[in-house]
Design a protein around this motif. Sequence first.
Motif, PDB file in Angstrom:
ATOM      1  N   SER A 164      53.633  21.114  42.116  1.00 37.35           N
ATOM      2  CA  SER A 164      52.436  21.531  41.380  1.00 37.35           C
ATOM      3  C   SER A 164      51.571  22.455  42.223  1.00 37.35           C
ATOM      4  CB  SER A 164      51.631  20.304  40.950  1.00 37.35           C
ATOM      5  OG  SER A 164      52.373  19.491  40.070  1.00 37.35           O
ATOM      6  N   ARG A 165      51.409  22.096  43.493  1.00 38.28           N
ATOM      7  CA  ARG A 165      50.582  22.924  44.375  1.00 38.28           C
ATOM      8  C   ARG A 165      51.181  24.309  44.542  1.00 38.28           C
ATOM      9  NH1 ARG A 165      50.095  21.172  50.541  1.00 38.28           N
ATOM     10  NH2 ARG A 165      52.265  21.894  50.416  1.00 38.28           N
ATOM     11  N   GLU A 166      52.499  24.378  44.712  1.00 38.10           N
ATOM     12  CA  GLU A 166      53.148  25.673  44.884  1.00 38.10           C
ATOM     13  C   GLU A 166      53.097  26.506  43.606  1.00 38.10           C
ATOM     14  OE1 GLU A 166      54.252  26.994  47.716  1.00 38.10           O
ATOM     15  OE2 GLU A 166      53.386  25.196  48.618  1.00 38.10           O
ATOM     16  N   ARG A 167      53.258  25.862  42.444  1.00 35.54           N
ATOM     17  CA  ARG A 167      53.198  26.594  41.186  1.00 35.54           C
ATOM     18  C   ARG A 167      51.799  27.142  40.933  1.00 35.54           C
ATOM     19  NH1 ARG A 167      57.612  28.554  39.377  1.00 35.54           N
ATOM     20  NH2 ARG A 167      56.668  28.703  37.319  1.00 35.54           N
ATOM     21  N   ILE A 168      50.784  26.343  41.231  1.00 34.21           N
ATOM     22  CA  ILE A 168      49.405  26.810  41.062  1.00 34.21           C
ATOM     23  C   ILE A 168      49.130  27.982  41.985  1.00 34.21           C
ATOM     24  CG2 ILE A 168      46.981  26.188  41.408  1.00 34.21           C
ATOM     25  CD1 ILE A 168      47.715  23.353  40.487  1.00 34.21           C
ATOM     26  N   HIS A 169      49.568  27.859  43.242  1.00 35.34           N
ATOM     27  CA  HIS A 169      49.379  28.937  44.203  1.00 35.34           C
ATOM     28  C   HIS A 169      50.085  30.200  43.745  1.00 35.34           C
ATOM     29  CE1 HIS A 169      49.056  31.070  47.997  1.00 35.34           C
ATOM     30  NE2 HIS A 169      50.365  31.227  48.009  1.00 35.34           N
ATOM     31  N   TYR A 170      51.313  30.046  43.237  1.00 35.35           N
ATOM     32  CA  TYR A 170      52.077  31.207  42.780  1.00 35.35           C
ATOM     33  C   TYR A 170      51.410  31.867  41.581  1.00 35.35           C
ATOM     34  CZ  TYR A 170      55.514  33.815  40.157  1.00 35.35           C
ATOM     35  OH  TYR A 170      56.133  34.784  39.430  1.00 35.35           O
ATOM     36  N   GLU A 171      50.953  31.059  40.632  1.00 39.05           N
ATOM     37  CA  GLU A 171      50.339  31.615  39.429  1.00 39.05           C
ATOM     38  C   GLU A 171      49.030  32.333  39.758  1.00 39.05           C
ATOM     39  OE1 GLU A 171      50.017  28.418  36.682  1.00 39.05           O
ATOM     40  OE2 GLU A 171      52.180  28.357  36.261  1.00 39.05           O
ATOM     41  N   GLU A 186      47.812  39.740  41.542  1.00 36.92           N
ATOM     42  CA  GLU A 186      48.679  40.924  41.596  1.00 36.92           C
ATOM     43  C   GLU A 186      48.654  41.672  40.264  1.00 36.92           C
ATOM     44  OE1 GLU A 186      52.515  39.532  42.706  1.00 36.92           O
ATOM     45  OE2 GLU A 186      52.026  39.396  44.851  1.00 36.92           O
ATOM     46  N   SER A 187      48.644  40.906  39.177  1.00 38.52           N
ATOM     47  CA  SER A 187      48.597  41.528  37.853  1.00 38.52           C
ATOM     48  C   SER A 187      47.300  42.297  37.659  1.00 38.52           C
ATOM     49  CB  SER A 187      48.740  40.457  36.770  1.00 38.52           C
ATOM     50  OG  SER A 187      48.631  41.021  35.487  1.00 38.52           O
ATOM     51  N   MET A 188      46.196  41.713  38.114  1.00 38.23           N
ATOM     52  CA  MET A 188      44.904  42.385  37.995  1.00 38.23           C
ATOM     53  C   MET A 188      44.887  43.676  38.808  1.00 38.23           C
ATOM     54  SD  MET A 188      42.394  39.054  38.230  1.00 38.23           S
ATOM     55  CE  MET A 188      40.905  40.049  38.379  1.00 38.23           C
ATOM     56  N   ALA A 189      45.597  43.674  39.940  1.00 36.57           N
ATOM     57  CA  ALA A 189      45.609  44.854  40.803  1.00 36.57           C
ATOM     58  C   ALA A 189      46.537  45.939  40.279  1.00 36.57           C
ATOM     59  CB  ALA A 189      46.032  44.459  42.219  1.00 36.57           C
ATOM     60  N   LYS A 190      47.546  45.560  39.487  1.00 36.83           N
ATOM     61  CA  LYS A 190      48.558  46.520  39.064  1.00 36.83           C
ATOM     62  C   LYS A 190      48.471  46.913  37.593  1.00 36.83           C
ATOM     63  CE  LYS A 190      52.063  45.234  42.497  1.00 36.83           C
ATOM     64  NZ  LYS A 190      53.459  44.779  42.709  1.00 36.83           N
ATOM     65  N   GLN A 191      47.756  46.117  36.793  1.00 40.96           N
ATOM     66  CA  GLN A 191      47.734  46.382  35.362  1.00 40.96           C
ATOM     67  C   GLN A 191      46.380  46.902  34.894  1.00 40.96           C
ATOM     68  OE1 GLN A 191      49.354  42.573  33.757  1.00 40.96           O
ATOM     69  NE2 GLN A 191      50.855  43.901  32.785  1.00 40.96           N
ATOM     70  N   ASP A 192      46.440  47.680  33.829  1.00 40.66           N
ATOM     71  CA  ASP A 192      45.229  48.156  33.177  1.00 40.66           C
ATOM     72  C   ASP A 192      44.744  47.077  32.221  1.00 40.66           C
ATOM     73  OD1 ASP A 192      43.280  50.169  32.177  1.00 40.66           O
ATOM     74  OD2 ASP A 192      44.484  49.994  30.353  1.00 40.66           O
ATOM     75  N   TYR A 193      43.499  46.668  32.372  1.00 42.79           N
ATOM     76  CA  TYR A 193      42.985  45.530  31.606  1.00 42.79           C
ATOM     77  C   TYR A 193      42.939  45.801  30.112  1.00 42.79           C
ATOM     78  CZ  TYR A 193      38.542  47.894  30.773  1.00 42.79           C
ATOM     79  OH  TYR A 193      37.581  48.769  30.344  1.00 42.79           O
TER      80      TYR A 193
END
Length: 358
Positions: free
Chosen positions: A176-183, A189-196
């Motif tokens: 759970s901790r690793e999945r939360i960290h990954y998400e 990363e999505s915020m940095a690479k995608q247009d909102y």
Amino acid sequence: MKKLLVKAFRSNHALEVLFSSLRWFFLLMSAIVFSTQLSDNTDTFTIVLFIALVAFGVVYMGLSDYCLYRKPENSSIYKIMTKGGPFFDYIAFLCLVALTGGHESPLFPISYLIILHVCVYWRYKGAMICAGLLIVGFTVIVLLQGFPTVLSSQISFYTKLIYLFLIGFLGGIIVSRERIHYEEKSEYESMAKQDYLTGLFNHRSFQEDLKKAQMNRQNSFLVLADIDHFKKVNDAFGHVMGDKVLRTIGQIIFETVPEENGKGYRYGGEEFAILLYVDDFELTDFYLRAIKNKIEKTVFQTDEGEFSVTMSFGCKQIKTELNRDIVECVDKLLYEAKQLGRNRIVYEHTICVEEATH
């Protein structure tokens, strides 16, 4: 296999593919284990029950794989089959254990994987609930088949119950901790690479991917596209409607260009970029005409009435040699499309003559 493992760190879909592969593997292992025990158990009913279970498993897993590979990840059937997988695994596990030795079944470790699978969707609480259900189900099977009388077998049984609890407790926390960290990392990363606004990749991603395309890909295509007379849309219907137009066009580009063949970007303002990773002019032309026609046919409704928009496109092939001026070249092709009357596609050395339709 290596690619699948790498993707499993980044994608729930790839992780489901991995779990699906393990189901087929354990089904085969179950058949082998059961076959080796036939000499000790020739009961016809047990054999028929096992064959029925295997047949059901093949049908279920075949249907699950079909949804996994053929259905969109956001579809209801995909979500039902993937999230419902652990329920099937639970029932199948109890049946297999019951048919292959009960408390001495060599298939018992499958229960650990079921708990880890549950963690993907329901985190720590799900892991603990799953562990509890496995403990109860396993205990019921052992009691129905006759509780072991030998001390060593009793110790083995209780040890397995403890292991189930520990896997649910510690495994649930760790996964759970690793999945939360990954998400959280994926979201950043999505915020940095995608247009909102459009959901497409942004200008920064475009520059990075273009550089990779020039260095690593052979005969790709770069496209720049611009909404015709977009300022008039904002002036006449407001910026909220203008944003809706941008979102709609972003969705059209995303749906038209397959992920394996290219990416769409919001280059800036009302201008978009597309990188097509194909070595085929006809396929490139097919994608661009499809996008152009879909945009033309899209009607936007407002209180003042309805309207539609068109787009102009410039396209140039990315050669193997590094061309630092390729964006400028494609931008000139886009400008040429505007000068020729808009609502058309202009390629390098080739002008696709189309009458503008408004």
